[in-house]
Design a protein around this motif. Structure first.
Motif, PDB file in Angstrom:
ATOM      1  N   ARG A  22       0.748  -1.097   0.040  1.00 40.03           N
ATOM      2  CA  ARG A  22      -0.069  -0.001   0.055  1.00 40.03           C
ATOM      3  C   ARG A  22       0.787   1.192   0.270  1.00 40.03           C
ATOM      4  O   ARG A  22       0.629   2.137  -0.648  1.00 40.03           O
ATOM      5  N   GLN A  23       1.847   1.295   0.853  1.00 39.63           N
ATOM      6  CA  GLN A  23       2.633   2.531   0.956  1.00 39.63           C
ATOM      7  C   GLN A  23       3.464   2.465  -0.121  1.00 39.63           C
ATOM      8  O   GLN A  23       3.827   3.929  -0.682  1.00 39.63           O
ATOM      9  N   LEU A  26       1.287   4.128  -3.098  1.00 39.05           N
ATOM     10  CA  LEU A  26       1.006   5.584  -2.836  1.00 39.05           C
ATOM     11  C   LEU A  26       2.442   6.572  -2.927  1.00 39.05           C
ATOM     12  O   LEU A  26       2.344   7.672  -2.659  1.00 39.05           O
ATOM     13  N   ASN A  27       3.427   5.751  -3.144  1.00 36.86           N
ATOM     14  CA  ASN A  27       4.685   6.529  -3.103  1.00 36.86           C
ATOM     15  C   ASN A  27       5.107   7.045  -1.970  1.00 36.86           C
ATOM     16  O   ASN A  27       5.777   8.271  -1.852  1.00 36.86           O
ATOM     17  N   LEU A  28       4.837   6.485  -0.964  1.00 38.55           N
ATOM     18  CA  LEU A  28       5.073   7.139   0.604  1.00 38.55           C
ATOM     19  C   LEU A  28       6.375   6.574   0.940  1.00 38.55           C
ATOM     20  O   LEU A  28       7.109   7.327   1.721  1.00 38.55           O
ATOM     21  N   VAL A  29       7.084   5.445   0.412  1.00 43.78           N
ATOM     22  CA  VAL A  29       8.171   4.927   0.694  1.00 43.78           C
ATOM     23  C   VAL A  29       9.040   4.441  -0.644  1.00 43.78           C
ATOM     24  O   VAL A  29       8.173   4.164  -1.683  1.00 43.78           O
ATOM     25  N   GLN A  30      10.240   4.381  -0.562  1.00 40.41           N
ATOM     26  CA  GLN A  30      10.833   3.715  -1.687  1.00 40.41           C
ATOM     27  C   GLN A  30      11.894   2.992  -1.265  1.00 40.41           C
ATOM     28  O   GLN A  30      12.624   3.089  -0.282  1.00 40.41           O
ATOM     29  N   ALA A 242      11.530   3.802   7.168  1.00 36.44           N
ATOM     30  CA  ALA A 242      10.831   5.178   7.080  1.00 36.44           C
ATOM     31  C   ALA A 242      10.547   5.480   8.359  1.00 36.44           C
ATOM     32  O   ALA A 242       9.824   6.413   8.621  1.00 36.44           O
ATOM     33  N   GLY A 243      10.418   4.730   9.484  1.00 37.55           N
ATOM     34  CA  GLY A 243      10.084   4.756  10.527  1.00 37.55           C
ATOM     35  C   GLY A 243       8.546   4.556  11.068  1.00 37.55           C
ATOM     36  O   GLY A 243       7.908   5.078  11.780  1.00 37.55           O
ATOM     37  N   GLU A 244       7.987   3.619   9.947  1.00 41.84           N
ATOM     38  CA  GLU A 244       6.618   3.308  10.175  1.00 41.84           C
ATOM     39  C   GLU A 244       6.328   1.885  10.537  1.00 41.84           C
ATOM     40  O   GLU A 244       7.277   1.004  10.537  1.00 41.84           O
ATOM     41  N   CYS A 245       5.051   1.329  10.530  1.00 42.47           N
ATOM     42  CA  CYS A 245       4.804   0.209  10.933  1.00 42.47           C
ATOM     43  C   CYS A 245       5.445  -0.319  12.417  1.00 42.47           C
ATOM     44  O   CYS A 245       5.491   0.306  13.328  1.00 42.47           O
ATOM     45  N   ARG A 246       6.287  -1.666  12.320  1.00 45.07           N
ATOM     46  CA  ARG A 246       6.939  -1.822  13.449  1.00 45.07           C
ATOM     47  C   ARG A 246       8.202  -1.092  13.653  1.00 45.07           C
ATOM     48  O   ARG A 246       8.719  -0.764  14.902  1.00 45.07           O
TER      49      ARG A 246
END
Length: 255
Positions: A22-23, A26-30, A242-246
C-alpha cells in the motif's frame, strides 16, 4: 470501466506484506539502494546489453566486450548506493564472476530472443465495471521459454520456487508461454530452476489479483501487516526504514 493496473513486482510485495505494498503504491516509501542491488544491476544490465545485440544482429558478444561494458556502467551504479553491505571490490568481483558463469554456461545455450527487457500490459479479468490489467517487464523471452535472471546471495530451494514463484505465473500468462526458467547466478555458479504454469495457475492468479483489487478500491488507511519472514526487518523493509509500522515502535536496531 475502472481500470486497475497491477505490476508484477508490486504483486510480489503484496503477497509478502499488504501494508508495504500500500505504501509503495502511494509512493510513501521507496526501496533504499544497496550494494546488493548494485551487484544485481551490474549483471542484469550487462546481460541486457548482450541480449539486445544478439537479438538485433545475431552476434554473441564476447566475454571481454561484456566485461568492458560492465566496467563502463559500474561507476554510475555505485553513485546510487546508499547502504554499503559489502566492500566495493567484493561487489565488483562477485558481479564479474556471475557474468562469467552466465556467459560461459548459459549464453551458449540460448536461442535468439524475441524480446529482451520486454514490457507488457495485458488485461487479466473484468467484472462489475472493473478491469484488472497486469503490467511488467520480462528479462528474456524466446518462442518457447521465458527467463528471469537473479543474483541472490544464496541458491534458491527449487520446490519453493516451483510452488510459489509468482513472477512465473504472471509472465507465463502475459506471453502465453507455459515454461519459465528462474536462473540464479550465485557467487560464480549457475542454478536453473524450471517452472511450468498452466490454466489452473491463471485462475488462481485471478483470485489473488481480485483480493488485491478489493483493498485498492477500499478507503482503508492501513492494510494488513505481515511480520513473518526475513523481509520484515529494518535491513530490508522500506516502511520500517521510514519509521513506520514496526519501525515506529522498535526503531532501526531492535535486535
Amino acid at each position: 470501466m475502472i481500470e486497475i493496473p497491477i505490476r508484477q513486482s508490486w504483486l510480489g510485495t503484496f503477497t509478502n506484506c499488504p501494508e508495504q505494498s500500500r505504501q509503495e503504491r502511494l509512493n510513501l516509501v521507496q526501496t533504499r539502494e544497496s550494494s546488493d542491488l548494485m551487484r544485481g544491476n551490474m549483471v542484469h544490465n550487462t546481460i541486457e546489453y548482450c541480449g539486445k545485440e544478439f537479438m538485433h544482429t545475431g552476434r554473441r558478444v564476447s566475454f571481454e566486450e561484456a566485461s568492458n561494458y560492465m566496467d563502463s556502467i559500474t561507476p554510475d551504479l555505485a553513485k546510487l548506493v546508499v547502504e554499503w553491505r559489502h566492500k566495493y571490490e567484493s561487489v565488483v568481483d562477485v558481479a564479474r564472476n556471475n557474468l562469467f558463469a552466465w556467459h560461459e554456461q548459459v549464453f551458449p545455450e540460448l536461442m535468439v530472443p524475441t524480446g529482451v527487457e520486454q514490457s507488457f500490459r495485458i488485461p487479466l479479468d473484468e467484472r462489475d465495471g472493473v478491469r484488472l490489467v497486469l503490467t511488467g517487464t520480462a528479462d528474456w523471452v524466446q518462442p518457447d521459454l521465458i527467463i528471469d535472471w537473479k543474483n541472490p546471495s544464496r541458491e534458491y530451494v527449487p520446490w519453493e520456487q516451483q510452488r510459489w514463484n509468482l513472477q512465473a505465473s504472471v509472465y507465463c500468462f502475459a506471453f502465453g508461454i507455459p515454461h519459465f526458467d528462474n536462473v540464479a547466478l550465485v557467487n560464480g555458479k549457475v542454478q536453473v530452476i524450471h517452472i511450468e504454469r498452466r490454466d489452473a495457475d491463471v485462475e488462481a492468479l485471478r483470485d489473488l489479483c481480485w483480493s488485491a483489487a478489493a483493498l485498492i478500491q477500499s478507503d482503508l488507511k492501513v492494510w494488513p501487516m505481515r511480520w513473518a519472514g526475513w523481509h520484515c526487518s529494518p535491513k530490508w523493509c522500506p516502511v520500517w526504514q521510514a519509521g513506520e509500522c514496526r519501525g515506529k515502535h522498535l526503531g532501526p536496531t531492535p535486535w
